[in-house]
Scaffold this active site. Sequence first.
Site: not given
Length: 179
Positions: A87, A97, A139
């Site tokens: 996590c 989790c 760019c």
Amino acid sequence: MVPKCPHEGCKNELLAESCRKFLPHKLIETMQQRKVEASIPVTEKIYCPYPRCSALMSKTEVLEYSKNVIGAQKQCIKCRGFFCFICKVPWHNGMTCHAYKKLNPNPPAEDLKLKSLATRSLWRQCVKCNHMIELAEGCYHMTCRCGYEFCYQCGAGWKDKKATCSCPLWAEEYLVRGT
């Protein structure tokens, strides 16, 4: 990025030790930190989730340091705080989790603040490694530090040094510094 020799045509890296005589101590520390950061592949990088620490570590380093700790619980090599390797949060003691994510579906306030700043500042996130990128000049062809190439306008990947989208390659306001 690791600093390179400024002499034209030279590709050698600048060594912090060779610059010690003429650079401030803080800049030498920064150079040394950048060298450590550059030595860890993007896919190996993991940060301590504790805001007062935030140490950069490699996954291999963490697993070796925490080899006596079972499961997803791992330990920061700097502050020794326990955290969840899956996590990427401080250790959620006594909770899987899945249960943690169910109880904490929203990102932390700090993450929301960063997202808000990124949106206001027109930053983009690399789709491969999630690193934040700002177009200061040049760019729209971006090359992230992980090596992924993409269009800054729409996020589409580049293949063989060519755009896969139909966005313009640049905007004049980004071509000249300070405009």
